[in-house]
Design an enzyme around this catalytic site. Structure first.
Site, PDB file in Angstrom:
ATOM      1  N   HIS A 118      31.114  34.918  45.436  1.00 33.36           N
ATOM      2  CA  HIS A 118      30.681  36.276  44.978  1.00 33.36           C
ATOM      3  C   HIS A 118      29.287  36.112  44.275  1.00 33.36           C
ATOM      4  O   HIS A 118      28.991  37.467  43.782  1.00 33.36           O
ATOM      5  CB  HIS A 118      31.982  36.823  43.933  1.00 33.36           C
ATOM      6  CG  HIS A 118      32.040  36.253  42.759  1.00 33.36           C
ATOM      7  ND1 HIS A 118      32.759  35.394  42.314  1.00 33.36           N
ATOM      8  CD2 HIS A 118      31.410  36.735  41.481  1.00 33.36           C
ATOM      9  CE1 HIS A 118      32.690  35.106  41.114  1.00 33.36           C
ATOM     10  NE2 HIS A 118      31.617  35.860  40.672  1.00 33.36           N
ATOM     11  N   ASP A 160      36.657  32.164  47.673  1.00 31.14           N
ATOM     12  CA  ASP A 160      35.364  32.573  46.642  1.00 31.14           C
ATOM     13  C   ASP A 160      34.705  31.001  46.386  1.00 31.14           C
ATOM     14  O   ASP A 160      34.621  30.504  45.584  1.00 31.14           O
ATOM     15  CB  ASP A 160      35.966  32.973  45.393  1.00 31.14           C
ATOM     16  CG  ASP A 160      34.796  33.599  44.653  1.00 31.14           C
ATOM     17  OD1 ASP A 160      33.619  33.682  45.263  1.00 31.14           O
ATOM     18  OD2 ASP A 160      35.114  34.106  43.529  1.00 31.14           O
ATOM     19  N   GLN A 202      31.968  36.077  32.137  1.00 35.34           N
ATOM     20  CA  GLN A 202      30.909  36.601  32.981  1.00 35.34           C
ATOM     21  C   GLN A 202      29.711  35.504  32.806  1.00 35.34           C
ATOM     22  O   GLN A 202      29.172  35.374  31.760  1.00 35.34           O
ATOM     23  CB  GLN A 202      30.562  38.011  32.698  1.00 35.34           C
ATOM     24  CG  GLN A 202      31.174  38.730  33.511  1.00 35.34           C
ATOM     25  CD  GLN A 202      32.929  38.943  33.372  1.00 35.34           C
ATOM     26  OE1 GLN A 202      33.365  38.810  32.119  1.00 35.34           O
ATOM     27  NE2 GLN A 202      33.516  39.072  34.677  1.00 35.34           N
ATOM     28  N   ASP A 262      29.612  32.672  33.925  1.00 32.52           N
ATOM     29  CA  ASP A 262      30.175  31.354  34.255  1.00 32.52           C
ATOM     30  C   ASP A 262      30.709  31.085  35.795  1.00 32.52           C
ATOM     31  O   ASP A 262      30.863  30.018  36.374  1.00 32.52           O
ATOM     32  CB  ASP A 262      31.118  30.917  33.594  1.00 32.52           C
ATOM     33  CG  ASP A 262      30.988  30.629  32.002  1.00 32.52           C
ATOM     34  OD1 ASP A 262      29.872  30.256  31.624  1.00 32.52           O
ATOM     35  OD2 ASP A 262      31.863  31.185  31.075  1.00 32.52           O
ATOM     36  N   SER A 263      30.586  32.359  36.389  1.00 33.01           N
ATOM     37  CA  SER A 263      31.151  32.254  37.806  1.00 33.01           C
ATOM     38  C   SER A 263      30.169  31.221  38.559  1.00 33.01           C
ATOM     39  O   SER A 263      29.005  31.200  38.424  1.00 33.01           O
ATOM     40  CB  SER A 263      30.855  33.573  38.442  1.00 33.01           C
ATOM     41  OG  SER A 263      31.847  34.473  37.872  1.00 33.01           O
TER      42      SER A 263
HETATM   43  N1  ARG Z   1      33.369  37.180  37.590  1.00 31.62           N
HETATM   44  C1  ARG Z   1      32.676  36.263  36.509  1.00 31.62           C
HETATM   45  C2  ARG Z   1      31.442  35.948  36.927  1.00 31.62           C
HETATM   46  O1  ARG Z   1      30.757  36.371  37.762  1.00 31.62           O
HETATM   47  C3  ARG Z   1      33.541  35.274  36.183  1.00 31.62           C
HETATM   48  C4  ARG Z   1      34.558  35.745  35.340  1.00 31.62           C
HETATM   49  C5  ARG Z   1      35.671  34.536  34.849  1.00 31.62           C
HETATM   50  N2  ARG Z   1      36.562  35.381  34.111  1.00 31.62           N
HETATM   51  C6  ARG Z   1      37.593  34.808  33.379  1.00 31.62           C
HETATM   52  N3  ARG Z   1      38.234  35.398  32.444  1.00 31.62           N
HETATM   53  N4  ARG Z   1      37.704  33.400  33.249  1.00 31.62           N
HETATM   54  O2  ARG Z   1      30.866  35.443  36.164  1.00 31.62           O
END
Ligand code: ARG
Length: 265
Positions: free
Chosen positions: A75, A120, A209, A211-212
């Site tokens: 993603h 992912d 957000q 950290d993905s």
């Molecule tokens: N989708 C988020 C990103 O793009 C990561 C989210 C992780 N969230 C969590 N609650 N662990 O950075």
């Protein structure tokens, strides 16, 4: 509901990064005021502690899989093919450090069949290899898909917060698929084979957000780090009964290895 948030997350992270230069000038003291706070609920990593950690310019994390390949989340990237637009920053806790090493991407490989549900993961190939940094081996069996995990990244230190200049780390416990899929948590949204959950029922510690794409890892039987997860999604950050959801690396290990080989290792 939570499942589409991952897309918003990536978009939000990219937007945040656009203004990061300013943010970082504005808060240079952020490494100094580290109590037991925020990753969420963590502390600042020390230089050299996680030499495999990579920051990607679209606002994601990653891990050095080899000297030319970064493992991240599907993603975080737009698809498979030639891509020279990503900058990877390697080898530093402080993204502004003069000793940082950067590389441009030259190719992105996104998990085949990725459609926002599971799968992912992605590999980013660097235009030239880096030397001197330990890579992070991926788990090839489920043996390490339990226990206590380390998470790390430059993402938000609180839900809705800004990106960080200094790498942050925390530890979170494994949450079983059955518990994670229970009605009090994700109520069936977890793809048990593809995803692994980690966090405290009480919340307080989590990735967030930005950290993905970064790794979730632990020590193996030889006390070496092994990657068990890739930061994927969650409902908010560090909320009670909403553990972080990570790509279960062991499930994809052979596919990732084949893809890596096809990219030249
Ligand atoms: N989708 C988020 C990103 O793009 C990561 C989210 C992780 N969230 C969590 N609650 N662990 O950075």
């Amino acid at each position: 509901m939570a499942r589409w948030r991952r897309f918003l997350g990536a978009a939000a992270a990219a937007l945040t990064v656009a203004s990061m230069g300013t943010l970082m000038q504005a808060s240079p003291a952020s490494a100094a005021d580290d109590g037991p706070q925020q990753v969420v609920g963590g502390t600042t990593a020390t230089q050299g502690e996680f030499p495999f950690m990579v920051r990607l310019s679209m606002g994601c994390g990653g891990a050095l899989y080899s000297s030319t390949l970064v493992l991240t989340a599907a993603h975080c990237v737009s698809g498979t093919g030639t891509n020279t637009s990503i900058t990877a920053t390697i080898g530093v806790v402080d993204l502004q450090s003069s000793s940082r090493v950067t590389r441009k991407s030259n190719y992105v490989y996104r998990a085949p069949g990725y459609n926002g549900n599971g799968k992912d993961w992605a590999l980013i190939r660097l235009a030239s290899p880096v030397t001197g940094y330990a890579t992070l081996p991926i788990a090839t069996t489920t043996a390490y898909d339990t226990g206590t995990f380390t998470i790390a990244g430059w993402g938000a230190a609180s839900e809705g917060g800004g990106q960080q200049r200094y790498l942050r780390k925390a530890t979170v416990p494994f949450v079983s698929d059955a518990t994670c899929n229970s009605s009090s948590m994700y109520n069936g949204q977890i793809i048990a084979s593809n995803e692994i959950c980690a966090g405290y029922a009480a919340g307080g510690v989590d990735t967030c957000q930005g950290d993905s794409g970064g790794p979730m890892f632990r020590r193996n039987a030889s006390n070496a780090w092994v990657q068990v997860g890739i930061v994927s999604w969650g409902d908010g950050c560090a909320r009670p009964n909403k553990p972080g959801v990570y790509t279960q690396v062991s499930f994809f290990a052979s596919t990732i290895a084949s893809a890596a080989a096809s990219l030249g290792g």
